[in-house]
Write an enzyme that holds these catalytic residues in place. Structure first.
Site, PDB file in Angstrom:
ATOM      1  N   LYS A  78      39.256 116.318  34.853  1.00 32.08           N
ATOM      2  CA  LYS A  78      38.234 115.230  34.041  1.00 32.08           C
ATOM      3  C   LYS A  78      38.572 114.024  34.255  1.00 32.08           C
ATOM      4  N   LEU A  79      40.026 113.630  34.672  1.00 31.55           N
ATOM      5  CA  LEU A  79      40.634 112.475  34.494  1.00 31.55           C
ATOM      6  C   LEU A  79      40.550 111.695  33.111  1.00 31.55           C
ATOM      7  N   ASP A 125      34.689 118.548  33.741  1.00 33.12           N
ATOM      8  CA  ASP A 125      35.258 119.048  32.380  1.00 33.12           C
ATOM      9  C   ASP A 125      35.271 120.540  32.357  1.00 33.12           C
ATOM     10  N   ILE A 126      36.489 121.022  32.310  1.00 34.05           N
ATOM     11  CA  ILE A 126      36.553 122.673  32.085  1.00 34.05           C
ATOM     12  C   ILE A 126      35.609 122.994  30.992  1.00 34.05           C
ATOM     13  N   THR A 178      53.012 127.148  27.444  1.00 33.62           N
ATOM     14  CA  THR A 178      54.392 126.420  26.922  1.00 33.62           C
ATOM     15  C   THR A 178      55.269 127.125  26.276  1.00 33.62           C
ATOM     16  N   ASP A 179      56.449 127.051  26.183  1.00 37.02           N
ATOM     17  CA  ASP A 179      57.495 127.711  25.320  1.00 37.02           C
ATOM     18  C   ASP A 179      56.981 127.344  23.635  1.00 37.02           C
ATOM     19  N   GLU A 180      56.233 126.290  23.542  1.00 42.88           N
ATOM     20  CA  GLU A 180      56.071 126.021  22.257  1.00 42.88           C
ATOM     21  C   GLU A 180      55.099 126.726  21.406  1.00 42.88           C
ATOM     22  N   TYR A 231      49.001 121.046  18.761  1.00 43.90           N
ATOM     23  CA  TYR A 231      49.145 121.506  20.273  1.00 43.90           C
ATOM     24  C   TYR A 231      49.276 122.941  20.587  1.00 43.90           C
ATOM     25  N   SER A 232      50.374 123.320  19.927  1.00 44.40           N
ATOM     26  CA  SER A 232      50.974 124.831  20.226  1.00 44.40           C
ATOM     27  C   SER A 232      49.922 125.772  19.920  1.00 44.40           C
ATOM     28  N   ALA A 233      49.287 125.332  18.645  1.00 42.76           N
ATOM     29  CA  ALA A 233      48.306 126.465  18.232  1.00 42.76           C
ATOM     30  C   ALA A 233      47.186 126.605  19.024  1.00 42.76           C
ATOM     31  N   LYS A 243      46.997 126.068  22.292  1.00 40.24           N
ATOM     32  CA  LYS A 243      47.570 126.767  23.478  1.00 40.24           C
ATOM     33  C   LYS A 243      48.007 128.263  23.326  1.00 40.24           C
ATOM     34  N   PRO A 270      62.129 104.507  20.277  1.00 36.92           N
ATOM     35  CA  PRO A 270      61.916 105.208  18.652  1.00 36.92           C
ATOM     36  C   PRO A 270      62.347 106.747  18.608  1.00 36.92           C
ATOM     37  N   TYR A 314      62.848 110.231  16.780  1.00 41.53           N
ATOM     38  CA  TYR A 314      62.328 110.828  15.451  1.00 41.53           C
ATOM     39  C   TYR A 314      63.362 111.503  14.891  1.00 41.53           C
TER      40      TYR A 314
HETATM   41  P1  NAD Z   1      49.170 116.137  31.375  1.00 40.49           P
HETATM   42  O1  NAD Z   1      48.787 115.711  30.029  1.00 40.49           O
HETATM   43  O2  NAD Z   1      50.109 115.132  32.203  1.00 40.49           O
HETATM   44  O3  NAD Z   1      48.029 116.600  32.443  1.00 40.49           O
HETATM   45  C1  NAD Z   1      46.671 117.154  31.881  1.00 40.49           C
HETATM   46  C2  NAD Z   1      45.781 117.110  33.161  1.00 40.49           C
HETATM   47  O4  NAD Z   1      44.488 117.605  32.578  1.00 40.49           O
HETATM   48  C3  NAD Z   1      45.272 115.452  33.232  1.00 40.49           C
HETATM   49  O5  NAD Z   1      44.965 115.302  34.740  1.00 40.49           O
HETATM   50  C4  NAD Z   1      43.883 115.680  32.375  1.00 40.49           C
HETATM   51  O6  NAD Z   1      42.897 114.627  33.052  1.00 40.49           O
HETATM   52  C5  NAD Z   1      43.306 116.912  32.675  1.00 40.49           C
HETATM   53  N1  NAD Z   1      42.473 117.233  31.545  1.00 40.49           N
HETATM   54  C6  NAD Z   1      42.485 117.242  30.230  1.00 40.49           C
HETATM   55  N2  NAD Z   1      41.311 117.791  29.648  1.00 40.49           N
HETATM   56  C7  NAD Z   1      40.605 118.101  30.670  1.00 40.49           C
HETATM   57  C8  NAD Z   1      39.337 118.767  30.429  1.00 40.49           C
HETATM   58  N3  NAD Z   1      38.573 118.975  29.466  1.00 40.49           N
HETATM   59  N4  NAD Z   1      38.587 119.191  31.870  1.00 40.49           N
HETATM   60  C9  NAD Z   1      39.373 118.821  33.295  1.00 40.49           C
HETATM   61  N5  NAD Z   1      40.574 118.263  33.053  1.00 40.49           N
HETATM   62  C10 NAD Z   1      41.353 118.023  32.099  1.00 40.49           C
HETATM   63  O7  NAD Z   1      49.908 117.420  31.173  1.00 40.49           O
HETATM   64  P2  NAD Z   1      51.063 118.228  31.960  1.00 40.49           P
HETATM   65  O8  NAD Z   1      52.426 117.574  31.327  1.00 40.49           O
HETATM   66  O9  NAD Z   1      51.053 118.066  33.343  1.00 40.49           O
HETATM   67  O10 NAD Z   1      51.125 119.747  31.567  1.00 40.49           O
HETATM   68  C11 NAD Z   1      50.078 120.702  32.371  1.00 40.49           C
HETATM   69  C12 NAD Z   1      50.009 121.980  31.616  1.00 40.49           C
HETATM   70  O11 NAD Z   1      51.370 122.485  31.622  1.00 40.49           O
HETATM   71  C13 NAD Z   1      49.347 121.963  30.291  1.00 40.49           C
HETATM   72  O12 NAD Z   1      48.608 123.170  30.207  1.00 40.49           O
HETATM   73  C14 NAD Z   1      50.675 122.003  29.360  1.00 40.49           C
HETATM   74  O13 NAD Z   1      50.341 122.642  28.205  1.00 40.49           O
HETATM   75  C15 NAD Z   1      51.685 122.961  30.329  1.00 40.49           C
HETATM   76  N6  NAD Z   1      52.936 122.356  30.113  1.00 40.49           N
HETATM   77  C16 NAD Z   1      53.542 121.282  30.005  1.00 40.49           C
HETATM   78  C17 NAD Z   1      54.781 121.145  29.703  1.00 40.49           C
HETATM   79  C18 NAD Z   1      55.510 119.818  29.710  1.00 40.49           C
HETATM   80  O14 NAD Z   1      56.699 119.934  29.492  1.00 40.49           O
HETATM   81  N7  NAD Z   1      54.665 118.740  30.058  1.00 40.49           N
HETATM   82  C19 NAD Z   1      55.679 122.269  29.568  1.00 40.49           C
HETATM   83  C20 NAD Z   1      55.153 123.278  29.388  1.00 40.49           C
HETATM   84  C21 NAD Z   1      53.727 123.499  29.926  1.00 40.49           C
HETATM   85  P1  TYD Z   2      57.964 115.115  23.883  1.00 42.02           P
HETATM   86  O1  TYD Z   2      58.290 114.331  25.277  1.00 42.02           O
HETATM   87  O2  TYD Z   2      56.903 114.390  23.231  1.00 42.02           O
HETATM   88  O3  TYD Z   2      57.634 116.669  24.172  1.00 42.02           O
HETATM   89  P2  TYD Z   2      57.775 117.838  23.086  1.00 42.02           P
HETATM   90  O4  TYD Z   2      57.345 117.382  21.951  1.00 42.02           O
HETATM   91  O5  TYD Z   2      56.418 118.556  23.785  1.00 42.02           O
HETATM   92  O6  TYD Z   2      58.952 118.639  23.282  1.00 42.02           O
HETATM   93  O7  TYD Z   2      59.256 115.011  22.631  1.00 42.02           O
HETATM   94  C1  TYD Z   2      60.686 115.440  23.400  1.00 42.02           C
HETATM   95  C2  TYD Z   2      61.345 115.297  22.016  1.00 42.02           C
HETATM   96  O8  TYD Z   2      61.492 113.770  21.736  1.00 42.02           O
HETATM   97  C3  TYD Z   2      61.005 115.837  20.714  1.00 42.02           C
HETATM   98  O9  TYD Z   2      61.998 116.496  19.969  1.00 42.02           O
HETATM   99  C4  TYD Z   2      60.416 114.479  20.314  1.00 42.02           C
HETATM  100  C5  TYD Z   2      61.180 113.772  20.568  1.00 42.02           C
HETATM  101  N1  TYD Z   2      60.732 112.095  20.677  1.00 42.02           N
HETATM  102  C6  TYD Z   2      61.383 111.228  19.925  1.00 42.02           C
HETATM  103  O10 TYD Z   2      62.292 111.456  19.375  1.00 42.02           O
HETATM  104  N2  TYD Z   2      60.644 109.778  20.237  1.00 42.02           N
HETATM  105  C7  TYD Z   2      59.635 109.598  21.029  1.00 42.02           C
HETATM  106  O11 TYD Z   2      59.137 108.759  20.872  1.00 42.02           O
HETATM  107  C8  TYD Z   2      59.216 110.804  21.613  1.00 42.02           C
HETATM  108  C9  TYD Z   2      57.650 110.617  22.559  1.00 42.02           C
HETATM  109  C10 TYD Z   2      59.631 112.055  21.367  1.00 42.02           C
END
Ligand code: NAD
Ligand code: TYD
Length: 370
Positions: free
Chosen positions: A38-39, A63-64, A135-137, A178-180, A182, A233, A235
């Site tokens: 969807k960008l 859009d999915i 995700t593991d979350e 988010y995790s709910a 997913k 920042p 947390y």
């Molecule tokens: P991201 O936010 O970087 O990318 C998400 C992509 O989905 C974007 O390109 C966005 O444009 C597209 N998108 C969003 N809504 C859409 C819609 N309605 N229709 C079509 N496209 C849409 O996410 P990411 O970090 O690359 O994560 C990708 C997947 O992997 C997710 O499902 C996330 O839950 C999962 N995941 C991520 C991580 C992580 O550490 N980033 C870890 C485990 C699992």
């Molecule tokens: P994040 O990259 O948002 O991934 P996730 O929440 O999915 O694990 O955050 C990684 C960890 O870093 C998480 O414990 C929250 C913390 N964090 C900060 O302390 N400061 C920040 O500005 C951000 C974005 C995350």
């Protein structure tokens, strides 16, 4: 041009999706790869400049959640595989705007599942696969039973910050919107397998890092802030633990599981690489300063402890033994090497960072902190 099969990769313009698209387009010239995205603010076609002219790559903006369009795209392209990564992915945003997360992650996944089912079920599912990336979350949070960290823990079969891990049979206990969302989408995927016989796969991966990650997530945000000498920042007290995997290793696992994973199964993906946030942040400062030629310690004072994230999960740690034993996957990169490559990439790609942070992202932060 005739292709052996056509696969849709949703969310291919995002962080992990772009690495998966790149791997599939380059490794499988016999497949047509449709990047369906969807960008949103997180999707950026600049992530895929190196493959956009390949004959087996096609971008489709959609859009999915748009069920009718998705149905049309699946049937007109005779799609037999879907690797589903599209999602809203940032926990902090989900706390501010949970509805968008339910819409995209739950209803969007359901719309994809149903659209695929309509096309695949009458053909008896032959050669079809719906692979959902999660995700593991969804497993909730582990406790920090060894707050100081135990460097020898691995030899004793435990993690440095606690002896327990998330396995494929850990019960779902999501805490953030988010995790709910997913977790709910994972349940729908399994329900389509159990109810209709859809050939599905689900994987739950730990935190990814590497090039092209949107700079609202910890690692790219902090590298960019260190470079510009902006506050970091942290947390709470920075004691939360995350298990980090280089994104290309995740993409390799996705390739392996898509082709060789057992239908209906779940696999956990992780690199047994736990870091306490504050220790990871110190590594980021040290590496960034060294690569910029700044004296060691010159940016330590950027660390700024801020109000903790609401419902902040303490520790994530993935047990990926099943994936190793059944399919032979292991991470290829040591963390030190991965972090060095990652910091270097962000420092060398300031244009990319400036480009993705110039629009909606800034508006979001203005609203969040107003
Ligand atoms: P991201 O936010 O970087 O990318 C998400 C992509 O989905 C974007 O390109 C966005 O444009 C597209 N998108 C969003 N809504 C859409 C819609 N309605 N229709 C079509 N496209 C849409 O996410 P990411 O970090 O690359 O994560 C990708 C997947 O992997 C997710 O499902 C996330 O839950 C999962 N995941 C991520 C991580 C992580 O550490 N980033 C870890 C485990 C699992
Ligand atoms: P994040 O990259 O948002 O991934 P996730 O929440 O999915 O694990 O955050 C990684 C960890 O870093 C998480 O414990 C929250 C913390 N964090 C900060 O302390 N400061 C920040 O500005 C951000 C974005 C995350």
């Amino acid at each position: 041009m005739e292709f052996e099969r056509t696969i849709i990769i949703t969310g291919g313009a995002g962080f992990i999706g772009s690495h998966v698209v790149r791997l599939f387009v380059n490794k499988y010239p016999e497949y047509k790869i449709i990047n369906l995205d969807k960008l949103t603010y997180a999707g950026n076609l600049a992530n895929l400049k190196d493959v956009e002219d390949k004959p087996n790559y096609q971008f489709v903006k959609a859009d999915i959640c748009d069920y009718e369009s998705i149905k049309e795209i699946i049937s007109t392209n005779n799609v037999t595989g879907i690797i589903h990564l599209a999602a809203e992915s940032h926990v902090d945003r989900s706390i501010v705007d949970p509805f968008t997360f339910a819409r995209t992650n739950v209803m969007g996944t359901l719309s994809l599942l149903q659209a695929a089912r309509e096309f695949w079920e009458p053909k008896g599912w032959a050669g079809c696969r719906f692979y959902h990336i999660s995700t593991d979350e969804v497993y909730g949070a582990l406790e920090l039973t060894k707050p100081e960290g135990d460097p020898d823990a691995k030899e004793c079969g435990g993690g440095p910050f606690g002896d327990d891990f998330f396995t494929e049979s850990t019960k779902y206990q999501p805490h953030s919107p988010y995790s709910a969302a997913k977790a709910s989408s994972d349940h729908f995927v399994r329900a389509y397998h159990d109810t209709y016989g859809m050939p599905t796969l689900v994987t739950n991966c730990s935190n990814n890092y590497g090039p092209f990650q949107f700079p609202e997530k910890l690692i790219p945000l902090f590298i960019n802030n260190i470079r510009h000498r902006r506050p970091l920042p942290v947390y709470g007290k920075g004691e939360n633990v995350r298990d980090w995997l280089y994104v290309v290793d995740h993409a390799r696992a996705i390739d392996l599981i898509f082709h060789e994973g057992k239908i209906g199964e779940t696999y956990n993906i992780g690199g047994f690489n736990e870091w306490k946030n504050i220790d990871l942040i110190k590594v980021l400062i040290k590496t960034t300063d060294r690569l910029l030629g700044r004296p060691e310690g010159s940016d330590d004072d950027l660390i700024t402890f801020v109000t903790d994230r609401k419902g902040h999960d303490m520790r994530y740690a993935i047990d990926s033994t099943k994936l190793k034993e059944e399919l032979g996957w292991e991470p290829s990169l040591q963390f030190e090497e991965g972090i060095e490559k990652t910091v270097k990439w962000y420092l060398e790609n300031q244009d990319w960072l400036d480009n993705v942070t110039s629009g909606d992202y800034m508006k979001y932060y203005e609203q969040m902190y107003k």
